[in-house]
Structure formats: structure tokens, C-alpha cells
Scaffold this active site. Structure first.
Site, PDB file in Angstrom:
ATOM      1  N   CYS A 118      -5.268 -39.952  59.991  1.00 45.64           N
ATOM      2  CA  CYS A 118      -4.028 -40.603  60.447  1.00 45.64           C
ATOM      3  C   CYS A 118      -2.830 -40.143  59.622  1.00 45.64           C
ATOM      4  O   CYS A 118      -1.683 -40.434  59.970  1.00 45.64           O
ATOM      5  CB  CYS A 118      -4.171 -42.112  60.378  1.00 45.64           C
ATOM      6  N   HIS A 249       2.399 -45.962  59.733  1.00 46.27           N
ATOM      7  CA  HIS A 249       1.206 -45.714  60.546  1.00 46.27           C
ATOM      8  C   HIS A 249       0.656 -47.059  61.012  1.00 46.27           C
ATOM      9  O   HIS A 249       0.574 -48.021  60.250  1.00 46.27           O
ATOM     10  CB  HIS A 249       0.168 -44.966  59.706  1.00 46.27           C
ATOM     11  N   ASN A 279      -4.751 -47.968  67.361  1.00 47.15           N
ATOM     12  CA  ASN A 279      -4.526 -46.943  66.339  1.00 47.15           C
ATOM     13  C   ASN A 279      -4.617 -45.571  67.019  1.00 47.15           C
ATOM     14  O   ASN A 279      -5.693 -45.175  67.454  1.00 47.15           O
ATOM     15  CB  ASN A 279      -5.592 -47.092  65.245  1.00 47.15           C
TER      16      ASN A 279
HETATM   17  N1  COA Z   1     -15.990 -57.961  67.884  1.00 49.44           N
HETATM   18  C1  COA Z   1     -16.667 -58.968  67.301  1.00 49.44           C
HETATM   19  N2  COA Z   1     -17.217 -58.874  66.097  1.00 49.44           N
HETATM   20  C2  COA Z   1     -17.103 -57.704  65.450  1.00 49.44           C
HETATM   21  C3  COA Z   1     -16.423 -56.620  65.988  1.00 49.44           C
HETATM   22  C4  COA Z   1     -15.862 -56.766  67.266  1.00 49.44           C
HETATM   23  N3  COA Z   1     -15.165 -55.780  67.889  1.00 49.44           N
HETATM   24  N4  COA Z   1     -16.442 -55.585  65.108  1.00 49.44           N
HETATM   25  C5  COA Z   1     -17.135 -56.022  64.043  1.00 49.44           C
HETATM   26  N5  COA Z   1     -17.544 -57.297  64.249  1.00 49.44           N
HETATM   27  C6  COA Z   1     -18.305 -58.165  63.365  1.00 49.44           C
HETATM   28  C7  COA Z   1     -19.170 -57.418  62.397  1.00 49.44           C
HETATM   29  O1  COA Z   1     -20.377 -57.000  62.996  1.00 49.44           O
HETATM   30  C8  COA Z   1     -19.373 -58.442  61.320  1.00 49.44           C
HETATM   31  O2  COA Z   1     -20.374 -59.312  61.759  1.00 49.44           O
HETATM   32  P1  COA Z   1     -21.447 -59.939  60.701  1.00 49.44           P
HETATM   33  O3  COA Z   1     -20.623 -60.723  59.718  1.00 49.44           O
HETATM   34  O4  COA Z   1     -22.328 -60.750  61.572  1.00 49.44           O
HETATM   35  O5  COA Z   1     -22.100 -58.733  60.085  1.00 49.44           O
HETATM   36  C9  COA Z   1     -18.074 -59.236  61.331  1.00 49.44           C
HETATM   37  O6  COA Z   1     -17.429 -58.929  62.576  1.00 49.44           O
HETATM   38  C10 COA Z   1     -17.155 -58.871  60.179  1.00 49.44           C
HETATM   39  O7  COA Z   1     -17.096 -57.447  60.096  1.00 49.44           O
HETATM   40  P2  COA Z   1     -16.104 -56.698  59.127  1.00 49.44           P
HETATM   41  O8  COA Z   1     -16.214 -55.232  59.346  1.00 49.44           O
HETATM   42  O9  COA Z   1     -16.274 -57.242  57.732  1.00 49.44           O
HETATM   43  O10 COA Z   1     -14.730 -57.255  59.731  1.00 49.44           O
HETATM   44  P3  COA Z   1     -13.287 -57.092  59.178  1.00 49.44           P
HETATM   45  O11 COA Z   1     -12.631 -58.400  59.037  1.00 49.44           O
HETATM   46  O12 COA Z   1     -13.242 -56.143  58.018  1.00 49.44           O
HETATM   47  O13 COA Z   1     -12.560 -56.362  60.409  1.00 49.44           O
HETATM   48  C11 COA Z   1     -11.878 -54.164  61.002  1.00 49.44           C
HETATM   49  C12 COA Z   1     -13.048 -55.142  60.881  1.00 49.44           C
HETATM   50  C13 COA Z   1     -12.434 -52.836  61.473  1.00 49.44           C
HETATM   51  C14 COA Z   1     -10.901 -54.709  62.020  1.00 49.44           C
HETATM   52  C15 COA Z   1     -11.194 -54.028  59.622  1.00 49.44           C
HETATM   53  O14 COA Z   1     -12.169 -53.782  58.645  1.00 49.44           O
HETATM   54  C16 COA Z   1     -10.187 -52.963  59.591  1.00 49.44           C
HETATM   55  O15 COA Z   1      -9.183 -53.013  60.271  1.00 49.44           O
HETATM   56  N6  COA Z   1     -10.407 -51.953  58.721  1.00 49.44           N
HETATM   57  C17 COA Z   1      -9.498 -50.863  58.591  1.00 49.44           C
HETATM   58  C18 COA Z   1      -9.737 -49.931  59.711  1.00 49.44           C
HETATM   59  C19 COA Z   1      -8.631 -48.938  59.807  1.00 49.44           C
HETATM   60  O16 COA Z   1      -7.504 -49.269  59.701  1.00 49.44           O
HETATM   61  N7  COA Z   1      -9.034 -47.700  60.041  1.00 49.44           N
HETATM   62  C20 COA Z   1      -8.153 -46.646  60.257  1.00 49.44           C
HETATM   63  C21 COA Z   1      -7.547 -46.243  58.984  1.00 49.44           C
HETATM   64  S1  COA Z   1      -6.358 -45.047  59.332  1.00 49.44           S
END
Ligand code: COA
Length: 322
Positions: A118, A249, A279
Site C-alpha cells: 500500500c 492511505h 482498502n
Molecule cells: N467477520 C466476522 N468475524 C471475523 C471476520 C469477519 N469478516 N474476520 C475475522 N473475524 C473473526 C476472527 O476469526 C476472530 O475470531 P475468534 O476470536 O473466534 O478467533 C475475531 O474476528 C477477531 O479477529 P482479529 O483478527 O483479532 O480481529 P481484529 O479486531 O484485529 O480485526 C482486522 C481484524 C483485519 C479488521 C484488523 O486486524 C485490521 O484491520 N488489521 C489491519 C489490516 C490492514 O490494515 N491491512 C492492510 C495494511 S496496508
């Protein structure tokens, strides 16, 4: 951090292209164990656009690039270089930028791609700025373009809900006003974290697939980005509270909100469009820049900070005097 000396470099024009097809959070509810409520509250995303089967990265890039050229009021023949930042090029080789060069008929321009997650379009901007300020080029077209459909695992709810397709572009040119110019720029990488976001081959799959350790990425960005930007501002001779506008971003509204809090800066001084596009990786900064310019949010004399972060892990920032 580098102060950008030499010839002043300005943003001469911007453009974007967003594919027609929309996919809402509700569409994911039909085939994944997820919900609109989860996606919107965790990410800020409401919908994203998906390129059609016929549209590839180069097609989106071409349309955004043509729009930026029109906005800048220059012809493709006046370009010295085209850089396409993307994680989803049409082919490994040749570069997508060369294809776009041909499509635009930019006969005097060189071409290359940048792959830096990104952070790609910011990386492309800084290298273009360096080339213009040193006198190598006069007009460079920087395009960020992504066509994610083929690299997403549509059964992986932790990734496929996040990304969207689109392209944005800007023309960077030698400025005739000493006061309108990029002032400083910085790129940084932490290659020990290269495995946090990858697009790579996997057994049992025909094409490379995107994988992400989402919560580790979230932690990395929240820990490193505010410190990186504070340091960047400090070395550039400003403080975050004095920045008139932030071009960011678009990855997650919780990351953006946390960033402003940690920087002690006003969250009203930015434009977010994550809710509409998700994104769009390398395209995100360029689409956001175009929408910011078209909305008239940047005024003459403003100090503008651009920042992006992504796979690598990579980080980057630019300071612009508008
Ligand atoms: N719908 C429902 N539940 C979901 C899900 C979805 N689309 N995606 C993940 N989960 C679940 C997971 O399986 C996990 O379940 P569990 O507790 O039973 O294992 C729970 O939600 C929490 O997962 P986690 O990954 O800890 O959630 P989070 O609060 O960190 O949110 C993101 C996930 C991906 C939204 C977040 O981590 C994020 O935005 N990270 C940065 C990603 C990013 O910006 N990437 C690009 C960088 S340029």
C-alpha cells in the site's frame, strides 16, 4: 529523511477510475460467516468496487492516468516517465506501466512498476519527485492501480472483505513557483516483518493468493506509524498539530482515528473514503488525493502530509507546500 532540494516539484493534476460493480458488506453475508455490523464496526468499510473480468490493472490505470493528464492540461506526449504502483500487475513481466505507456501513446516516456504494498504510490511519488528535482525528468505520471479479484481468497473472511479495486493518478511536474513544492520525503521498511502481508503461490491454488496476519499488521501500524510521522514532521521542521491537511492511505478507520489521537492532530483535516472503496492498496493514496483536490480541501499555502504503510512492512511520508 530527505529534504527535497533542486528544482521545485508540484502536483499538476490528479485523476481516478473506479470500476462500476459494487459489492456491499451485505453481499458477503450471503456466502461467508460475517456481517455488515462486524465489517463496518471493525474496519469502517461499507462497500467496495470490483473490476469486471475484462478489466485488468492496466485498464484501470490507463483510465485514471488519462484523467490525471486531462486535469493537468498536458498531453501524453509530454510525459517523460510513467510509474505504476501495484500489487496486482497484469503480468510479472513486462511491467504494467509499459502497457499503459502504449495505451496512452506516451511515446517519449519511460516506464516501470513499483511493488511496495500500500506504500507503492507514495514510493513512486518520492522517486519521481527526486528525478524531477534533480532535472532528469519534467513530467511524470504516477498511477496506483489494483485489481484484487484474482489474488483474494473469497473464502477467507479475514481478508476478502477488506480490499477493493480502483485506480488513482497524479501528474508531477517541475513547478514554476518556488513556494509550491514537495519539501521532504522519507521511506522506511521493516523487512523482518515481510510475512505479515503476502501475495504468494500456495499448494492447491492456480494463482498467487493474498494472506494477511491482520491483528499483527494492526499492532505494527499503531505502534510504528505515529512515531515515524512525529519524527518525520520534526525533521521537516513542523509539528503534527500544524499540518493543514493529511492525505492518508485508507486501510481501517480505527487506524486513522488512533493515528490522529496519538499525533495530537485534528482528524477533521483529512478526507476518508474507506467506506466507499475498502482498502485499494497502492491505489488508495492516489484516489484519496484526487478526491481531496476535487473537493477543494487543500488551499494555497497549506502544508500537506501524505502517508502510507503496507506490505513489507513499508512506511512512507511526504511533506508538500500547496
Ligand atoms: N467477520 C466476522 N468475524 C471475523 C471476520 C469477519 N469478516 N474476520 C475475522 N473475524 C473473526 C476472527 O476469526 C476472530 O475470531 P475468534 O476470536 O473466534 O478467533 C475475531 O474476528 C477477531 O479477529 P482479529 O483478527 O483479532 O480481529 P481484529 O479486531 O484485529 O480485526 C482486522 C481484524 C483485519 C479488521 C484488523 O486486524 C485490521 O484491520 N488489521 C489491519 C489490516 C490492514 O490494515 N491491512 C492492510 C495494511 S496496508
Amino acid at each position: 529523511m530527505t529534504m527535497i532540494n533542486g528544482y521545485p516539484v508540484k502536483i499538476a493534476g490528479t485523476g481516478k477510475y473506479i470500476p462500476e460493480k459494487i459489492m456491499t458488506n451485505f453481499d458477503f453475508e450471503k456466502f461467508l460467516d460475517t456481517s455488515n455490523e462486524w465489517i463496518e464496526s471493525r474496519t469502517g468499510i461499507k462497500k467496495r468496487h470490483i473490476a469486471s473480468k475484462e478489466e485488468r490493472c492496466s485498464d484501470l490505470a490507463f483510465k485514471a492516468g488519462a484523467a490525471a493528464l486531462e486535469d493537468a492540461g498536458i498531453s501524453a506526449g509530454e510525459l517523460d516517465l510513467i510509474v505504476v504502483a501495484t500489487d496486482t500487475p497484469d503480468t510479472y513481466c513486462p511491467c504494467t506501466a509499459a502497457k499503459v505507456q502504449g495505451m496512452l501513446g506516451a511515446e517519449k516516456a519511460g516506464a516501470y512498476d513499483v511493488i511496495a504494498g500500500c506504500t507503492g504510490s507514495l514510493t513512486a511519488m518520492l522517486t519521481a519527485i527526486g528525478g524531477i528535482s534533480s532535472g532528469v525528468w519534467n513530467n511524470v505520471l504516477v498511477i496506483g492501480s489494483e485489481d484484487f479479484a484474482e489474488v483474494l481468497d473469497w473464502n477467507d473472511r479475514s481478508t476478502c472483505i477488506l480490499f477493493g479495486d480502483g485506480a488513482g493518478a497524479c501528474v508531477l511536474s517541475r513547478s514554476d513557483d518556488e513556494n509550491v513544492r514537495f519539501i521532504s520525503g522519507e521511506l522506511l521498511a521493516d523487512g523482518k516483518k515481510y510475512d505479515l502481508i503476502t501475495i504468494d503461490k500456495e499448494d492447491g491454488r492456480d494463482s498467487p493468493v493474498l494472506r494477511m496476519k491482520g491483528s499483527e499488521v494492526f499492532r505494527f501500524v499503531n505502534t510504528h506509524l505515529p512515531a515515524f510521522l512525529k519524527d518525520f514532521c520534526d525533521k521537516s521542521g513542523i509539528i503534527p498539530a500544524d499540518v493543514d491537511f493529511w492525505v492518508l492511505h485508507q486501510a481501517n478507520t480505527r487506524i486513522i482515528d488512533g493515528l490522529f489521537k496519538r499525533l495530537g492532530a485534528s482528524s477533521e483535516r483529512t478526507l476518508t473514503n474507506l467506506e466507499n472503496y475498502g482498502n485499494t492498496s497502492a491505489a488508495s493514496l492516489m484516489i484519496t488525493l484526487d478526491e481531496t483536490m476535487k473537493a477543494g480541501r487543500i488551499k494555497s499555502g497549506d502544508k500537506v502530509v501524505f502517508t502510507a504503510f503496507g506490505a513489507g512492512m513499508t512506511l512512507g511520508a511526504l511533506l508538500y507546500a500547496a
